[in-house]
Design an enzyme around this catalytic site. Structure first.
Site, PDB file in Angstrom:
ATOM      1  N   GLN A   1      29.648  38.200  35.157  1.00 10.53           N
ATOM      2  CA  GLN A   1      28.575  38.762  35.982  1.00 10.53           C
ATOM      3  C   GLN A   1      28.728  38.397  37.457  1.00 10.53           C
ATOM      4  O   GLN A   1      28.053  38.977  38.305  1.00 10.53           O
ATOM      5  CB  GLN A   1      27.205  38.279  35.482  1.00 10.53           C
ATOM      6  CG  GLN A   1      26.826  38.808  34.110  1.00 10.53           C
ATOM      7  CD  GLN A   1      26.582  40.312  34.100  1.00 10.53           C
ATOM      8  OE1 GLN A   1      26.423  40.957  35.145  1.00 10.53           O
ATOM      9  NE2 GLN A   1      26.552  40.899  32.912  1.00 10.53           N
TER      10      GLN A   1
ATOM     11  N   HIS B   1      34.226  46.587  33.538  1.00 10.04           N
ATOM     12  CA  HIS B   1      33.131  47.549  33.619  1.00 10.04           C
ATOM     13  C   HIS B   1      31.868  46.976  34.250  1.00 10.04           C
ATOM     14  O   HIS B   1      30.889  47.693  34.417  1.00 10.04           O
ATOM     15  CB  HIS B   1      32.841  48.171  32.248  1.00 10.04           C
ATOM     16  CG  HIS B   1      32.097  47.298  31.306  1.00 10.04           C
ATOM     17  ND1 HIS B   1      30.806  47.565  30.921  1.00 10.04           N
ATOM     18  CD2 HIS B   1      32.450  46.161  30.679  1.00 10.04           C
ATOM     19  CE1 HIS B   1      30.405  46.619  30.068  1.00 10.04           C
ATOM     20  NE2 HIS B   1      31.391  45.768  29.909  1.00 10.04           N
TER      21      HIS B   1
ATOM     22  N   CYS C   1      12.468  43.440  20.023  1.00  6.78           N
ATOM     23  CA  CYS C   1      12.662  44.785  19.504  1.00  6.78           C
ATOM     24  C   CYS C   1      13.818  45.507  20.177  1.00  6.78           C
ATOM     25  O   CYS C   1      14.493  46.303  19.559  1.00  6.78           O
ATOM     26  CB  CYS C   1      11.394  45.597  19.678  1.00  6.78           C
ATOM     27  SG  CYS C   1      10.163  45.127  18.477  1.00  6.78           S
TER      28      CYS C   1
END
Lengths: 283, 386
Positions: B179, B201, B325
């Site tokens: 990062q 990427h 979730c």
């Protein structure tokens, strides 16, 4: 991104019956902030005993909101007896299906409805009885709750149980215990499948012998082999079945219980109630 | 449909048009094998080496210290497996609780096989506990893997200090800089890291290409055994178009780094201040003093992240969440939990991550569209009292 159906997305984007009711007849709350989803459901009954008004508030993901919304639509206008027959599977079906990992949202809906009806009937706010044993401490799921989702949804693995009620989805310490519960329901299923279909009919001797052989091979021997034991069919004479134990079962102190409690009970249930099982060489 | 506003650049970035253009000749014209003993292949080899030099230049390395891999995960696996195998079963593996799964996974693999693995705690803003690190280093003979910058919060570890501590204790130091590279200055000439992972990427090269920096003299067991490629450090025919793409992306990043990190940080700060001003009960997760210029992790209390993301997605805004979730598991982000974020805020954490393609108009769009979504979900939350 989850593969939600158009119906799920519609109920998520335009949830029906959001809010609260001034003086509700029943209120049910399940879930918590810590768990990541929670639902409060409340209803008011009309003079005819049918649900005249229903509202919900949900903290949760898109499918939790959609499941809550769908549930309110499904129960509006129903009597409580009709409403409480709704299963989590019906909620999921109403939405055109839910992703496997999201089935617990439909279970949460069903649980909130039950809690609200329970609240109406007893005035109690909690559904769970204090003596219920908690299996999954991460998500606070009890043995009975696990057994129920396994039975109602025909679940066969721990991962499926996790999808349906979250149990086992945290630290994973309870996964072995959940596996045992899944196994116990699987055993129930084979019993009930075998019993009503095969028991009450008049069999010829040949048919009876074939059926006994089949049940010994399919149901009894695998169970004993799991504990490194085995059993052999020696003779069938009328209703008297003679067996011989092998492996760990031979000389096992509990072999008489196995003979009577497992083999004889099974054959009586599946073949004929008159059957007796004796061990070779024993009176 | 609204114009796409892409603020999920820590997940992946768009391929720079310059990168795509640089790659195309290697499909139709220069498709030879760089190892071949003919001029057609040899020409390709020169481009591979040029790319290697560009990647090396971006992080202050010598080109011979760069090994091309297929992705950041491969680089992390190669570094940890390769170094741990050399150190032997009695070596300790030291890492942090907030690492990427591509680091935690290999470390836990060694723990399952009997190695001592220490996962260092972090504080409330996600900073490494250096006292715990010093303790873990006692006795030397260890491999330390600590990330340069965190993918979820953008928190930047004091990597110079960590590297210094590890080296003076005689350990091997790996950093997952996936990062950081291309967003903040990374210079292995100044900071004594032994191994460093980077991924294409995340800096406008395509998916499927990464690199591992191996400081000269660092012993590493080869994990991809086969051909002699990459000086025997990683077998397999070179992924030439993607290597060229990574080289171009590194060149572009190096050229605009100083300018872009100031510009992007200003956009991010405007986003952060605007959201805090318009959304009550919001809190920023991470170390705002030592943070990637492009990352904002913000929690909206009493609502759930996936629901926020889906509403934002309906309006063309791409972001991500640390909620349970949205992760596909039932547990919320291990990073947010390791930081001790209160549980009212864990499930409502949203990450906005910018890039050099982010514009003022993008920030305006997010500032206009997020507050109504937050208000709408709060209105249906059982935990919000009207």
């Amino acid at each position: 991104m989850w593969d939600y159906t158009d119906t799920v997305m519609d109920h998520f984007r335009n949830p029906r019956n959001v809010g609260t009711i001034e003086r509700p007849d029943g209120v049910g709350t399940v879930g918590s902030l810590a768990c990541g989803d929670a639902l409060t459901l409340m209803f008011r009954l009309g003079a005819d005993g049918r649900i005249a008004d229903v509202k919900f508030q949900t903290f949760g993901c898109a499918s939790a909101i959609a499941s809550s919304s769908a549930l309110t639509e499904m129960i509006l206008g129903k009597t409580l007896e009709e409403a409480e027959r709704i299963t989590n599977r019906q909620i999921a079906d109403y939405l055109g299906g839910l992703p496997d990992q999201k089935m617990h949202c439909s279970v949460m809906g069903r649980e909130a409805l039950e809690a609200a009806i329970h609240n109406y009937r007893t005035g109690e706010t909690g559904m769970r009885h204090l003596d219920e044993r908690i299996v999954c401490t991460c998500f606070g799921v009890s043995e009975n709750e696990i057994l129920r989702v396994v039975r109602e949804n025909g679940l066969v693995s721990v991962d499926e149980v996790t999808n349906f009620c979250k149990a086992g989805g945290g630290c994973g310490m309870c996964r072995n215990e959940i596996q045992k519960l899944v196994d116990s329901v699987a055993a129930e299923r084979t019993q009930t499948r075998a019993a009503p279909a095969e028991a009450p009919r008049k069999l010829t001797n040949l048919q009876k012998i074939k059926l006994i052989e089949e049940i010994m091979d399919r149901e009894i021997r695998p169970a004993l082999q799991r504990d490194h034991g085995d059993v052999e069919l020696v003779d069938i004479s009328g209703d008297c079945v003679t067996i011989a134990f092998r492996g760990m079962c031979a000389g096992c102190q509990a072999s008489d219980t196995t003979r009577h409690g497992l083999i004889e009970a099974k054959l009586r249930a599946c073949v004929a109630p008159e059957i007796t099982v004796v061990e070779e060489g024993k009176p | 449909m609204n114009r796409l506003v892409y603020l999920d650049n820590n997940a992946t970035t768009r391929v720079a048009p310059e990168v795509r253009d640089a790659m195309l000749p290697f499909f139709d014209e220069l498709w030879g094998n760089p190892s071949s003993m003919h001029a057609f292949g040899g020409r390709v080899m020169r481009h591979v080496e040029e790319a290697r030099a560009k990647v090396a230049a971006l992080i202050g390395a010598d080109p011979s210290e760069i090994v091309f891999t297929s992705c950041g995960t491969e680089s992390n696996n190669a570094a940890i497996y390769g170094a741990a195998e050399i150190l032997g079963p009695r070596a300790r593996l030291v890492t942090s609780r907030v690492e990427h799964p591509a680091v935690l996974g290999p470390c836990r693999h060694f723990r399952e096989h009997g190695s001592a693995v220490i996962e260092l705690p972090v504080d409330g803003v996600g900073q490494l506990d250096l006292a715990a690190l010093r303790e873990a280093l006692f006795g030397g003979n260890c491999l330390v893997s600590a990330m340069w910058a965190n993918n979820e919060t953008g928190t930047i570890f004091p990597i110079a200090e960590i590297a210094g501590l590890v080296k003076s204790a005689g350990g091997v130091f790996h950093t997952d800089a996936v990062q950081a590279v291309g967003k903040v200055p990374v210079d292995v000439g100044r900071i004594p890291v032994d191994l460093l992972s980077l991924s294409g990427h995340k800096l406008h090269a395509p998916k499927g290409i990464g690199a591992l920096y191996i400081r000269r003299g660092t012993r590493l067991k080869t994990y991809m055994i086969g051909g002699h490629q990459e000086h025997g450090r990683r077998g397999g025919t070179e992924n030439v178009p993607y290597i060229v793409g990574l080289g171009k992306a590194a060149e572009l990043a190096a050229a605009s780094l100083d300018e872009e990190r100031v510009r992007v940080a200003a956009l991010r700060d405007r986003l952060e201040a605007g959201l805090l001003a318009t959304c009550p009960d919001a809190r920023v997760n991470g170390d705002t003093r030592h943070r990637l210029p492009n990352t904002l992790n913000i929690s909206f209390e009493f609502i759930e992240g996936e629901a926020i993301l889906y509403h934002l997605s309906d309006q063309g805004i791409c972001a991500s969440s640390g909620s349970a979730c949205s992760s596909g598991s039932l547990e919320p982000s291990h990073v947010i939990r390791a930081m001790g974020v209160p549980f009212t805020a864990v499930h409502g954490s949203i990450r906005f991550s910018l890039s050099r393609y982010t514009t003022d108009a993008d920030i305006d769009a997010v500032l206009a569209r997020v507050p109504p979504v937050v208000a709408r979900l709060r209105a249906m939350s059982p935990f919000v009292r009207a």
